[in-house]
Design an enzyme around this catalytic site. Structure first.
Site, PDB file in Angstrom:
ATOM      1  CB  CYS A   1      39.268 -12.818  85.524  1.00 36.00           C
ATOM      2  SG  CYS A   1      39.107 -13.213  83.761  1.00 36.00           S
TER       3      CYS A   1
ATOM      4  CD  GLU B   1      36.418 -14.513  74.863  1.00 39.10           C
ATOM      5  OE1 GLU B   1      36.394 -14.571  73.640  1.00 39.10           O
ATOM      6  OE2 GLU B   1      36.886 -13.544  75.507  1.00 39.10           O
TER       7      GLU B   1
ATOM      8  CG  HIS C   1      36.606 -12.522  80.091  1.00 38.72           C
ATOM      9  ND1 HIS C   1      37.860 -12.048  79.820  1.00 38.72           N
ATOM     10  CD2 HIS C   1      36.129 -13.019  78.921  1.00 38.72           C
ATOM     11  CE1 HIS C   1      38.142 -12.264  78.542  1.00 38.72           C
ATOM     12  NE2 HIS C   1      37.097 -12.852  77.978  1.00 38.72           N
TER      13      HIS C   1
ATOM     14  CG  ASP D   1      41.983  -8.360  78.305  1.00 42.63           C
ATOM     15  OD1 ASP D   1      42.731  -8.989  79.076  1.00 42.63           O
ATOM     16  OD2 ASP D   1      40.805  -8.697  78.115  1.00 42.63           O
ATOM     17  CB  SER D   2      44.485 -12.058  76.939  1.00 41.99           C
ATOM     18  OG  SER D   2      43.379 -12.114  77.819  1.00 41.99           O
TER      19      SER D   2
ATOM     20  CB  CYS E   1      45.180  -8.663  80.763  1.00 41.27           C
ATOM     21  SG  CYS E   1      45.326 -10.466  80.713  1.00 41.27           S
TER      22      CYS E   1
HETATM   23  N1  DGL Z   1      42.128 -11.249  80.408  1.00 45.29           N
HETATM   24  C1  DGL Z   1      42.354 -12.408  81.238  1.00 45.29           C
HETATM   25  C2  DGL Z   1      42.430 -11.953  82.701  1.00 45.29           C
HETATM   26  O1  DGL Z   1      41.981 -10.881  83.057  1.00 45.29           O
HETATM   27  C3  DGL Z   1      41.288 -13.463  81.079  1.00 45.29           C
HETATM   28  C4  DGL Z   1      41.285 -14.136  79.724  1.00 45.29           C
HETATM   29  C5  DGL Z   1      42.514 -15.008  79.473  1.00 45.29           C
HETATM   30  O2  DGL Z   1      42.673 -16.065  80.097  1.00 45.29           O
HETATM   31  O3  DGL Z   1      43.318 -14.596  78.638  1.00 45.29           O
HETATM   32  O4  DGL Z   1      42.957 -12.678  83.502  1.00 45.29           O
END
Ligand code: DGL
Length: 304
Positions: free
Chosen positions: A198, A160, A200, A19-20, A83
């Site tokens: 997403c 976050e 999050h 993931d990011s 992600c």
């Molecule tokens: N992990 C990203 C997603 O699921 C969200 C966070 C980001 O913008 O990097 O889209």
């Protein structure tokens, strides 16, 4: 027991999860519950978060570097892209760059939406980049659904910040969803499912559920992706009725065949977490996403 004789918790088959940031730990949590025999290597590219406001080219470059780390340095034999943004904009690039099967979260999320919706109209909330790619709209259309997508760029920073149960976050969600529902009504849609596009957003699920109209189903793409991954690992191998489409027989056998005993206590999955920045924050907030301690998170450098 599998024919390879692996014991609970001692298999060496590694599933790479990327993931990011650490939002993808919601996917890892769902994977661990379903595949407790696997070894997991999780990478959160925290130094370069957010991906959701970046261009396709940059997202693909970052995502490919991350995927290569998991495959080349952690020996991952199967990658789950936890992600939505990377799945929407870089799945092809990742698949081209690594010699292992890769599963993204968009298709499983769209499958879950199709299963949940009776009206055929669904709403999707996601990052700006995911929405602009229209990956969810395309995946929904391919399943006979109409999707209305909306970017909710304020939600990732709120998560976050740890504000997952904060009145400000509740109000932001209310405003976004009111706008989205009004737009759906203006377009003559009758949506009955909302996809959390997403990684999050599952952390905001209680607040989101309070803001959706009665009867609207909330779809967690993290759960849907974990379900799809587990299904792949447990699909009969070649020679059986339905060959597993992407996993090699030996991998699927090692990861999927050893079921824990019915009375087994929490999964024995082995988890190693890596981050490109802010290891302490990852350990602190990540445990909330994973629902168990992350253990010592290792700092790595993927370059620029
Ligand atoms: N992990 C990203 C997603 O699921 C969200 C966070 C980001 O913008 O990097 O889209």
């Amino acid at each position: 027991m599998s024919k390879l004789g692996s014991k609970m918790g001692t298999t060496t088959s590694t599933i790479g999860v990327f993931d990011s940031g650490f939002g993808g730990l919601t996917v890892l949590r769902a994977l661990v519950a379903r595949l407790p025999q696997a070894r997991f290597a999780f990478l959160g590219d925290t130094a370069r978060l957010p991906y959701g406001s970046k261009s396709r080219r940059t997202i693909a470059r970052y995502a490919v570097q991350s995927a290569q780390f998991l495959v080349r340095e952690q020996g991952a034999e199967f990658l789950v892209i936890a992600c939505n943004t990377a799945s929407a904009l870089a799945l092809d690039a990742i698949q081209d760059a690594v010699p292992v099967p890769v599963l993204g979260v968009i298709e499983p999320g769209a499958d879950a939406a199709r299963a949940a919706s009776r009206t055929g109209d669904v709403l999707v909330i996601a990052t700006g980049a995911t929405v602009e790619s229209h990956a969810y709209a395309a995946a929904c259309r391919a399943r006979g659904l109409r999707a209305l997508e909306m970017a909710c760029p304020l939600l990732v920073p709120l998560v976050e910040e740890g504000w997952t149960d904060h009145p400000v976050t509740a109000e932001v969600i209310r405003i976004y969803l009111n706008e989205l529902n009004a737009e759906a009504a203006a377009q003559g849609m009758n949506p009955d499912a909302l996809v959390l596009g997403c990684t999050h957003y599952p952390l905001l699920r209680p607040l989101i559920e309070r803001s959706v109209p009665a009867g609207m189903r909330v779809i967690d793409s993290a759960e849907a992706a974990a379900e799809a991954a587990a299904l792949l690992c447990n699909t009969p191998r070649p020679g059986d009725e339905a060959p597993c489409p992407i996993l090699s027989a030996s991998f699927a056998e090692r990861v999927g065949n050893d079921k824990p005993p019915a009375n087994a206590n929490p999964p024995l999955a082995e988890i190693r977490c890596f981050a490109t920045d802010s290891v302490e924050k990852f350990e602190r907030l990540g445990s909330r996403f994973l629902n168990q301690p992350t253990g010592k998170v290792e700092l790595i450098d993927l370059g620029g």
